[in-house]
Design a protein around this motif. Structure first.
Motif, PDB file in Angstrom:
ATOM      1  N   VAL A 177       0.850  -1.198   0.000  1.00 60.58           N
ATOM      2  CA  VAL A 177       0.000   0.000   0.000  1.00 60.58           C
ATOM      3  C   VAL A 177       0.879   1.240   0.000  1.00 60.58           C
ATOM      4  O   VAL A 177       2.087   1.177   0.233  1.00 60.58           O
ATOM      5  CB  VAL A 177      -0.926   0.020   1.229  1.00 60.58           C
ATOM      6  N   GLU A 178       0.251   2.384  -0.256  1.00 56.49           N
ATOM      7  CA  GLU A 178       0.956   3.656  -0.211  1.00 56.49           C
ATOM      8  C   GLU A 178       0.599   4.382   1.078  1.00 56.49           C
ATOM      9  O   GLU A 178      -0.491   4.944   1.213  1.00 56.49           O
ATOM     10  CB  GLU A 178       0.583   4.524  -1.421  1.00 56.49           C
ATOM     11  N   ARG A 179       1.500   4.332   2.034  1.00 59.08           N
ATOM     12  CA  ARG A 179       1.275   4.996   3.306  1.00 59.08           C
ATOM     13  C   ARG A 179       1.548   6.485   3.176  1.00 59.08           C
ATOM     14  O   ARG A 179       2.528   6.890   2.543  1.00 59.08           O
ATOM     15  CB  ARG A 179       2.164   4.389   4.387  1.00 59.08           C
ATOM     16  N   MET A 180       0.653   7.291   3.774  1.00 60.47           N
ATOM     17  CA  MET A 180       0.773   8.738   3.637  1.00 60.47           C
ATOM     18  C   MET A 180       0.568   9.422   4.980  1.00 60.47           C
ATOM     19  O   MET A 180      -0.052   8.866   5.892  1.00 60.47           O
ATOM     20  CB  MET A 180      -0.251   9.252   2.627  1.00 60.47           C
ATOM     21  N   GLU A 181       1.099  10.625   5.105  1.00 58.95           N
ATOM     22  CA  GLU A 181       0.886  11.427   6.310  1.00 58.95           C
ATOM     23  C   GLU A 181      -0.589  11.793   6.428  1.00 58.95           C
ATOM     24  O   GLU A 181      -1.276  12.011   5.423  1.00 58.95           O
ATOM     25  CB  GLU A 181       1.739  12.688   6.245  1.00 58.95           C
ATOM     26  N   THR A 182      -1.087  11.863   7.651  1.00 61.08           N
ATOM     27  CA  THR A 182      -2.502  12.166   7.849  1.00 61.08           C
ATOM     28  C   THR A 182      -2.722  12.907   9.164  1.00 61.08           C
ATOM     29  O   THR A 182      -1.908  12.790  10.096  1.00 61.08           O
ATOM     30  CB  THR A 182      -3.334  10.871   7.835  1.00 61.08           C
ATOM     31  N   LEU A 183      -3.797  13.668   9.245  1.00 64.35           N
ATOM     32  CA  LEU A 183      -4.204  14.357  10.470  1.00 64.35           C
ATOM     33  C   LEU A 183      -3.034  15.108  11.109  1.00 64.35           C
ATOM     34  O   LEU A 183      -2.796  15.041  12.323  1.00 64.35           O
ATOM     35  CB  LEU A 183      -4.803  13.360  11.469  1.00 64.35           C
ATOM     36  N   LYS A 184      -2.306  15.839  10.297  1.00 63.10           N
ATOM     37  CA  LYS A 184      -1.125  16.557  10.763  1.00 63.10           C
ATOM     38  C   LYS A 184      -1.491  17.547  11.854  1.00 63.10           C
ATOM     39  O   LYS A 184      -2.472  18.276  11.760  1.00 63.10           O
ATOM     40  CB  LYS A 184      -0.466  17.278   9.588  1.00 63.10           C
ATOM     41  N   GLY A 185      -0.699  17.557  12.919  1.00 61.71           N
ATOM     42  CA  GLY A 185      -0.900  18.500  14.010  1.00 61.71           C
ATOM     43  C   GLY A 185      -2.054  18.160  14.920  1.00 61.71           C
ATOM     44  O   GLY A 185      -2.532  19.021  15.663  1.00 61.71           O
ATOM     45  N   MET A 186      -2.497  16.890  14.917  1.00 61.87           N
ATOM     46  CA  MET A 186      -3.633  16.499  15.750  1.00 61.87           C
ATOM     47  C   MET A 186      -3.253  15.349  16.670  1.00 61.87           C
ATOM     48  O   MET A 186      -2.313  14.601  16.400  1.00 61.87           O
ATOM     49  CB  MET A 186      -4.827  16.100  14.881  1.00 61.87           C
ATOM     50  N   GLN A 187      -3.987  15.214  17.763  1.00 64.68           N
ATOM     51  CA  GLN A 187      -3.840  14.082  18.660  1.00 64.68           C
ATOM     52  C   GLN A 187      -5.217  13.680  19.166  1.00 64.68           C
ATOM     53  O   GLN A 187      -6.160  14.472  19.165  1.00 64.68           O
ATOM     54  CB  GLN A 187      -2.903  14.384  19.820  1.00 64.68           C
ATOM     55  N   VAL A 188      -5.321  12.427  19.595  1.00 59.29           N
ATOM     56  CA  VAL A 188      -6.600  11.848  20.015  1.00 59.29           C
ATOM     57  C   VAL A 188      -6.452  11.367  21.453  1.00 59.29           C
ATOM     58  O   VAL A 188      -5.466  10.687  21.780  1.00 59.29           O
ATOM     59  CB  VAL A 188      -6.984  10.666  19.099  1.00 59.29           C
ATOM     60  N   PRO A 189      -7.402  11.700  22.345  1.00 57.58           N
ATOM     61  CA  PRO A 189      -7.298  11.207  23.723  1.00 57.58           C
ATOM     62  C   PRO A 189      -7.441   9.698  23.786  1.00 57.58           C
ATOM     63  O   PRO A 189      -8.326   9.113  23.154  1.00 57.58           O
ATOM     64  CB  PRO A 189      -8.458  11.908  24.443  1.00 57.58           C
TER      65      PRO A 189
END
Length: 358
Positions: A177-189
């Protein structure tokens, strides 16, 4: 006297309890089903502790991050055609001596610990919006990593799933697969919890792990985590508790089809309760009671939850039906647990502090 399961449970003497280790292996897991004919993976006495390993059915989404040798061995040992009728990989069942139909099984979750620091979220074909034009036939995997303190998840990468997601536990290597950057600058509790846990159903034969029911199962309430207690109505001799489908995080609704699916080890204390009964699973936290109800129609699930919450208040807090109905309207909260598991889920949250001491 008002209902006090904590007081009753403390009557078990600690010195009488044993600690068991339930390793997840090909011989102690079952894929896709609850079944009251399964051979127990472990037999315990009421009040015993169990340290149980659980393995996610999504480890193949990122095997370099979510698989170790033990997980690889389980996947290699269970053919794809045997991973049915549901998708979930469960550890168990655990046979509890003296548990019988009509009893309640009390499962205290004392601790939860990720086996590996990665988890996978799938925008799945069964997701709530999958049939909408914007998302139709768009299956996407997002892999998260949890921090060392177990507080936050950061997005690691995402990829579009190649073809339909129709093989439970399919392994996709990073070159597939082609892995890509995602949800830049975010975090999830982080909300580490057991997505699927329950006793064996009364119905004979394999029962899919997908829809939750009165025996528990795929409830997907993110509050079923450490320092909480679940109560399940026992359906068979020995109760036959199984667990898995752990999540590192999830919101109410599980909107796109999954939580952040991960392999998580848990420490439980399991007890047989013969002093009360209830027809549906109950979650107890330090502050609240939660009554769970399920139905394919969300309105009907809310109706069932309403009547069962009234029953709970009448039986254990001695309110009249009219009093309970009024109390629920002004003090309780109705949450949509999930909308993606065939039987949709509602849970009613009842605050304990509303009830003054006798």
């Amino acid at each position: 006297m008002r209902f006090s399961p904590l007081k009753s449970s403390l009557s078990h003497k600690m010195k009488e309890a044993k600690v068991h280790y339930l390793e997840a292996t090909k011989d102690t897991v079952h894929w896709g089903k609850f079944d009251n004919s399964l051979t127990p993976a472990l037999k315990i006495k009421s009040g015993d502790f169990v340290y149980a390993e659980t393995v996610t059915h999504h480890a193949g989404d990122a095997p370099d991050k979510m698989m170790d040798d033990g997980i690889q061995a389980i996947y290699a040992a269970i053919p794809e055609e045997d991973r049915k009728p549901g998708p979930h990989l469960l550890t168990g069942p655990i046979y509890v001596e003296d548990a019988a139909p009509g009893d309640m099984l009390e499962v205290q979750i004392l601790d939860l610990e990720p086996r590996l620091p990665y988890g996978s979220n799938l925008s799945a074909p069964w997701g709530f919006l999958f049939e909408e034009e914007e998302f139709h036939n768009k299956e996407r995997v997002t892999v998260y990593k949890i921090d060392d303190k177990g507080q936050w998840l950061t997005p690691h990468f995402a990829y579009d799933y190649p073809g339909p997601y129709d093989v439970n536990g399919k392994i996709l290597h990073k070159n597939d697969v082609e892995r890509m950057e995602t949800l830049k600058g975010m975090q999830v509790p982080a909300r580490i919890h057991m997505g699927t846990m329950g006793v064996a159903p009364a119905e004979d034969g394999p029962v899919s792990t997908i829809p939750p029911s009165n025996f528990g199962g795929n409830i997907d309430n993110w509050r079923i985590g450490a320092d909480t207690t679940m109560y399940y109505p026992v359906q068979n001799q020995g109760a036959l508790l199984s667990l898995g489908d752990a999540h590192l995080a999830q919101g109410d609704s599980e909107l796109n089809g999954t939580g952040v699916e991960a392999s998580v080890n848990c420490l439980l204390r399991i007890k047989v309760r013969k002093d009360f009964s209830f027809p549906l699973p109950i979650l107890e936290t330090n502050e609240e009671w939660m009554i769970h109800a399920f139905d394919p129609d969300l309105d009907e699930a809310a109706r069932i939850a309403s009547f069962k919450a009234i029953q709970f208040l009448c039986e254990f807090y001695y309110l009249s039906k009219e009093e309970a109905y009024s109390f629920l309207a002004v003090a309780a909260d109705f949450h949509i647990t999930q909308v993606v598991n065939e039987n949709k889920g509602i849970h009613v949250t009842i605050p304990k502090e509303a009830f003054l001491p006798d």
